[in-house]
Design an enzyme around this catalytic site. Sequence first.
Site, PDB file in Angstrom:
ATOM      1  N   LYS A  62      -3.933  -1.833   6.730  1.00 48.98           N
ATOM      2  CA  LYS A  62      -4.880  -2.823   6.209  1.00 48.98           C
ATOM      3  C   LYS A  62      -6.004  -3.050   7.213  1.00 48.98           C
ATOM      4  CE  LYS A  62      -1.504  -5.792   5.719  1.00 48.98           C
ATOM      5  NZ  LYS A  62      -0.213  -5.139   5.591  1.00 48.98           N
ATOM      6  N   LYS A  87      -3.066   6.857  10.084  1.00 51.59           N
ATOM      7  CA  LYS A  87      -2.113   5.941   9.470  1.00 51.59           C
ATOM      8  C   LYS A  87      -2.864   4.998   8.536  1.00 51.59           C
ATOM      9  CE  LYS A  87       1.070   2.179  10.192  1.00 51.59           C
ATOM     10  NZ  LYS A  87       1.422   1.012  10.978  1.00 51.59           N
ATOM     11  N   CYS A 120      -0.482  -7.127  20.893  1.00 52.39           N
ATOM     12  CA  CYS A 120      -1.371  -6.666  19.808  1.00 52.39           C
ATOM     13  C   CYS A 120      -1.309  -7.703  18.702  1.00 52.39           C
ATOM     14  CB  CYS A 120      -0.973  -5.296  19.276  1.00 52.39           C
ATOM     15  SG  CYS A 120      -1.861  -4.914  17.751  1.00 52.39           S
ATOM     16  N   CYS A 126      -0.086  -6.085  15.345  1.00 49.48           N
ATOM     17  CA  CYS A 126       1.364  -5.822  15.244  1.00 49.48           C
ATOM     18  C   CYS A 126       2.167  -7.113  15.428  1.00 49.48           C
ATOM     19  CB  CYS A 126       1.838  -4.851  16.315  1.00 49.48           C
ATOM     20  SG  CYS A 126       1.034  -3.260  16.335  1.00 49.48           S
ATOM     21  N   CYS A 155      -4.497  -0.695  20.634  1.00 51.26           N
ATOM     22  CA  CYS A 155      -3.419  -0.364  19.685  1.00 51.26           C
ATOM     23  C   CYS A 155      -3.879   0.778  18.784  1.00 51.26           C
ATOM     24  CB  CYS A 155      -3.064  -1.592  18.842  1.00 51.26           C
ATOM     25  SG  CYS A 155      -1.973  -1.158  17.476  1.00 51.26           S
ATOM     26  N   HIS A 215       3.837   1.875   2.275  1.00 48.13           N
ATOM     27  CA  HIS A 215       5.084   1.136   2.074  1.00 48.13           C
ATOM     28  C   HIS A 215       6.073   1.886   1.174  1.00 48.13           C
ATOM     29  CE1 HIS A 215       2.602  -2.631   3.054  1.00 48.13           C
ATOM     30  NE2 HIS A 215       3.466  -2.468   4.031  1.00 48.13           N
ATOM     31  N   HIS A 239       0.847  -1.196   0.000  1.00 46.98           N
ATOM     32  CA  HIS A 239       0.000   0.000   0.000  1.00 46.98           C
ATOM     33  C   HIS A 239       0.877   1.237   0.000  1.00 46.98           C
ATOM     34  CE1 HIS A 239       0.599   0.893   4.272  1.00 46.98           C
ATOM     35  NE2 HIS A 239       0.277  -0.360   4.575  1.00 46.98           N
ATOM     36  N   HIS A 260      -4.067  -0.386  15.042  1.00 47.08           N
ATOM     37  CA  HIS A 260      -5.022  -1.418  14.621  1.00 47.08           C
ATOM     38  C   HIS A 260      -6.402  -1.256  15.242  1.00 47.08           C
ATOM     39  CE1 HIS A 260      -1.071  -3.195  13.646  1.00 47.08           C
ATOM     40  NE2 HIS A 260      -1.720  -3.518  12.559  1.00 47.08           N
TER      41      HIS A 260
HETATM   42  N1  MSP Z   1       7.827  -6.656   8.837  1.00 48.22           N
HETATM   43  C1  MSP Z   1       8.042  -5.516   9.645  1.00 48.22           C
HETATM   44  C2  MSP Z   1       9.412  -4.917   9.383  1.00 48.22           C
HETATM   45  C3  MSP Z   1      10.558  -5.837   9.626  1.00 48.22           C
HETATM   46  S1  MSP Z   1      12.057  -5.043   9.283  1.00 48.22           S
HETATM   47  C4  MSP Z   1      13.204  -6.067   9.870  1.00 48.22           C
HETATM   48  C5  MSP Z   1       6.997  -4.466   9.363  1.00 48.22           C
HETATM   49  N2  MSP Z   1       6.326  -4.562   8.198  1.00 48.22           N
HETATM   50  S2  MSP Z   1       5.202  -3.526   7.703  1.00 48.22           S
HETATM   51  O1  MSP Z   1       4.710  -4.053   6.464  1.00 48.22           O
HETATM   52  O2  MSP Z   1       4.252  -3.282   8.738  1.00 48.22           O
HETATM   53  O3  MSP Z   1       5.959  -2.174   7.478  1.00 48.22           O
HETATM   54  C6  MSP Z   1       7.030  -2.091   6.542  1.00 48.22           C
HETATM   55  C7  MSP Z   1       7.540  -0.650   6.474  1.00 48.22           C
HETATM   56  O4  MSP Z   1       6.516   0.193   5.972  1.00 48.22           O
HETATM   57  C8  MSP Z   1       7.937  -0.100   7.849  1.00 48.22           C
HETATM   58  O5  MSP Z   1       9.081   0.726   7.744  1.00 48.22           O
HETATM   59  C9  MSP Z   1       6.733   0.714   8.239  1.00 48.22           C
HETATM   60  O6  MSP Z   1       7.015   1.765   9.127  1.00 48.22           O
HETATM   61  C10 MSP Z   1       6.356   1.271   6.859  1.00 48.22           C
HETATM   62  N3  MSP Z   1       4.992   1.719   6.833  1.00 48.22           N
HETATM   63  C11 MSP Z   1       3.859   0.960   6.906  1.00 48.22           C
HETATM   64  N4  MSP Z   1       2.804   1.807   6.840  1.00 48.22           N
HETATM   65  C12 MSP Z   1       3.215   3.079   6.746  1.00 48.22           C
HETATM   66  C13 MSP Z   1       2.607   4.289   6.451  1.00 48.22           C
HETATM   67  N5  MSP Z   1       1.302   4.440   6.376  1.00 48.22           N
HETATM   68  N6  MSP Z   1       3.398   5.344   6.157  1.00 48.22           N
HETATM   69  C14 MSP Z   1       4.771   5.224   6.054  1.00 48.22           C
HETATM   70  N7  MSP Z   1       5.370   4.102   6.331  1.00 48.22           N
HETATM   71  C15 MSP Z   1       4.644   3.082   7.007  1.00 48.22           C
HETATM   72  O7  MSP Z   1       6.855  -3.567  10.156  1.00 48.22           O
END
Ligand code: MSP
Length: 469
Positions: free
Chosen positions: A296, A293, A124, A127, A143, A21, A18, A146
Amino acid sequence: MKESYITTAIPYVNGNPHLGHAMDYLLADTLRRYMMYNGQKVRLQAGTDEHGNKNFKKAADQGVTVQKFVDQNSQKFQDFIHSLGVEYTDFIRTTDPDHERRCQEIWTKLSNHIYKDKYTGWYCEGCEAFVTDKERDDNHGECPDHKKPYVKLSEENYYLRISDFKDKIRNAIESDRLKITPTFRKKEFLNLLKNMPDVSISRPKEQVEWGIPVPGDDSQVMYVWIDALSNYITVLGYPDKDISGYWPAHTQIVGKDILRFHAGIWPAMLLGLGLPLAHNLLAHGFITANGEKMSKSVGNVIDPQDILAKHGLTPFRYYFLRHASTTDDVDFTWEKYEASYNELANDLGNLVQRLATLCKKNEISGQKVKKRENPDFDSRMQKYEFNFAFDILWDGISELNKRIDAEKPWALVKTNPDKAKEVLRKLVADLLTINDRLAIFLPDTAGQIEEIFTAKQIQPPATPLFPKN
Ligand code: MSP
């Protein structure tokens, strides 16, 4: 020669990529291009975090094997990263057998700092993480990401004894040997570190089936974070290979929500392994939708492909690299996006069109790119203030627009054609110099601009770079 190593967080693959990411990748790619601009060799890792219950459940819902499910979703992330114009050198999947074996070796090497105990805590499910009592209280039992209440969970787990390393971690962070940007997050984390408990690094197999088995204990699998964090070095071949040509990383880029894992657990693991800590840890803010934020579980995710489909890649990168601060949240709305697109079209698109048209009329030929020092730009980039560095380039572009208006080469040509040509040549030279750095942020467009103004005969592009809506 030592290569500079940049890392990105590896996302969970239980859903589609999304918009949120995108931030990790855009920042990492910008840093990489900047370092390469300065003649450095850079290794950039990306990957997917593929263990944990959620994949197991989702795969079952879809009636496919978990492996098939994570294969498909990992591919979606790889496609997504490419669609952002981001070039990585390594892609790691945590279900890769080499990663799994290396992770088990890492566990074994850390065994002096690992013990088994009963763990009871607030958890959570979204998370897949335990939180401290204080965090639970601060968040009023729910959380914030979530919107689900924390649940009390009690189970036998292995722990990593963070307390073995706390002083060293604190010293490294305080002295900026492990430099956390921004400073307010460094302070926030140092406060958190004071009361950071030892962390659970395994889960009972009956709770989590899809994970790496703990060496020597079939009843437990590794908890996702120890598996996931190891990716930064297993991708380099640790422990089979000498990684000193790349590690310590120059910069590790993560979102603010996972800073504590990267500033706490990860340094503890590295110290336990006798490896140096990374030089820099950059925690970026969130991309929000209406101030919340994107997630999903909350159900407010924006599909980045919809944004890319609207105006293509350059406006996407422009919005998130110029209008988003590197370290604070940035809100996405279509209104703001359109305004940003119009700015891009008016400032840069028009400049290219006007200047190239005037050059064609006056038969001005292209020229070589002249590089010039830009200490203000460098200083911003080195502080990870990418958006402010971008502003410096944009000021230069605005300046060129003003110069065309003020010097009026189309009028000057009637009275003093030599002078008009000189004015145009100078404008082209200055645009090319700015454009050389613009490639750090907008590589595709900068490539087109360079082609236009270095060609034997300068010609405007057949269609404007950013057509009006
Ligand atoms: N799997 C773990 C990371 C493990 S690293 C050894 C995780 N995954 S995640 O899919 O939730 O997030 C991946 C990255 O995307 C993280 O850096 C997270 O902060 C970032 N983001 C997820 N949603 C976000 C936003 N809405 N905005 C900006 N970045 C955020 O955490």
